[in-house]
Design a protein around this motif. Sequence first.
Motif, PDB file in Angstrom:
ATOM      1  N   GLU A 275       0.928  -1.085  -0.026  1.00 26.61           N
ATOM      2  CA  GLU A 275       0.052   0.069   0.052  1.00 26.61           C
ATOM      3  C   GLU A 275       0.845   1.362   0.068  1.00 26.61           C
ATOM      4  OE1 GLU A 275      -3.936  -1.477   2.095  1.00 26.61           O
ATOM      5  OE2 GLU A 275      -2.863  -0.244   3.597  1.00 26.61           O
ATOM      6  N   GLU A 288       2.077   0.538   3.918  1.00 21.55           N
ATOM      7  CA  GLU A 288       2.263  -0.775   4.634  1.00 21.55           C
ATOM      8  C   GLU A 288       2.075  -2.026   3.589  1.00 21.55           C
ATOM      9  OE1 GLU A 288      -1.058  -2.448   7.096  1.00 21.55           O
ATOM     10  OE2 GLU A 288      -2.519  -1.459   5.887  1.00 21.55           O
ATOM     11  N   ASN A 290      -0.075  -5.714   3.141  1.00 22.81           N
ATOM     12  CA  ASN A 290      -0.974  -6.570   3.796  1.00 22.81           C
ATOM     13  C   ASN A 290      -0.516  -8.068   3.234  1.00 22.81           C
ATOM     14  OD1 ASN A 290      -3.560  -4.130   3.322  1.00 22.81           O
ATOM     15  ND2 ASN A 290      -2.570  -4.930   5.447  1.00 22.81           N
TER      16      ASN A 290
HETATM   17 MG    MG Z   1      -4.009  -0.394   5.220  1.00 20.03          MG
END
Ligand code: MG
Length: 445
Positions: A275, A288, A290
């Motif tokens: 992200e 970040e 995921n």
């Molecule tokens: Mg997020």
Amino acid sequence: MFQRILVANRGEIALRIIRACRELGIDSVAVFSEADRGSHYLELANEAYCIGPAAATDSYLLINRLISVAEIGNVQAVHPGYGFLAENAHFAKVCRDCKIEFIGPPHQAMAQLGDKISARQIAMSANVPCVPGSDGLVDNVDEAVRIANEIGYPVLIKATAGGGGKGMRVAGNDVSLKAGLKAASAEAEKAFNNAGVYLEKYVERPRHVEVQILADTHGNVVHLWERDCSMQRRHQKLIEESPAPNLPEEVRQNICNSAVRLVKGAGYTNAGTVEFIVDKDFNFYFIEVNARIQVEHPVTEMVTGIDLIKQQILIAAGEKLPFTQAEIPCNGSAIELRVNAEDPENDFRGSPGTITKLRQPGGLGVRFDSHVHEGYTISPYYDSMIGKLIVHRPTREEAIACMKRCLREFTVEGIKTTLPLAKKMFNNAEFVKGTVDTTFVERTW
Ligand code: MG
Ligand code: ADP
Ligand code: ADP
């Protein structure tokens, strides 16, 4: 190849995984809490086992019960879906220690990338731009004040273990920083059992752009283009689309290549998402990773034609990616709307209850991923998302027209949903232009 897979989740993502298993000729073993007993989607699995009472901490989050079902169900692999244990590195390790493959990354890579601070360090060493911020945790108020003044206000206090938009606070000055640190840290402790927080420059009115990754166990890493998820409330996504509108092609290529570099440097395998936020001058910053399948994966499936859940299973079984980067298309425009059982008129308060009437849209280019049906009772115990409406058309303009047409056809009675807000969003001139940023919903409605 696996003969049987445990689906360690519930609701729409459990159904999505059960469907992929069926198409691959793999048996699926489902689990359910007492609140989900009798749910229709469980009948589509080959077997289903009750694992405890309604509260997730007494059922879907209990590793020992899941491993017991894996043993009884004689599975070779576990798919964790998203949420619950999907990003729990300990669960991934326990599965593999029990000789059950975890359909996700190695637990070491998951632990490193799941922690936002160590993920930032990996990003920096892969030459991926990060939001200016503290080097590590801030555990002392004076130090936090010094760093914030160095970065320049406003700053964002973030939980290193954060997820689902929780544990985040904006601070505009020393006073609000001091108060915010305490609040964010307490919230993080409660939600993630980890009070660690750090600081990032608060990027004003950014767009959220993320990149879908697939990495096999033979060293091949590809991206499946980007998704724009800027339409958010409380840092939670409402609408996601691919490709991102109005993103210059060069920036797009840079973001996608950065994501591939980051993942390669982390020893990561399986599906994942990197992200970023993008400022008004198209500078992009990593925020970040995921380390799991995401809610919004269907938009990528629509534009690439690649079934991401099947790919996750095949990768976990040790297969090579069946395509190269150059063979991954991005056709047309796909948009996903999350449909939540919430009252948008009442601060998005959850609206559990029984669906007394459901008429779902259909037709060309329309996909509705949901486990609910007329007569289904939404329990108050879990996430309020009841389904995802996805449209795929040759152009963004046509996709928006299709979505508006679907919203006219869509009837849900008995509970409150976010559908009325959806109508406003798809009729909004800013959204249609493709210039929405992550603060748009709160500023506008
Ligand atoms: Mg997020
Ligand atoms: P996505 O980008 O896939 O939508 P979200 O951050 O919205 O990711 O998370 C998806 C689901 O997982 C949501 O139900 C959210 O509440 C849950 N979730 C995400 N991170 C965590 C976490 N660290 N702990 C518990 N639940 C989480
Ligand atoms: P989570 O794990 O809860 O999903 P993220 O780090 O992905 O947390 O951030 C969630 C959202 O918060 C982003 O999509 C964006 O809208 C906002 N956000 C995160 N970091 C920043 C930042 N430094 N500046 C401005 N907004 C941010």
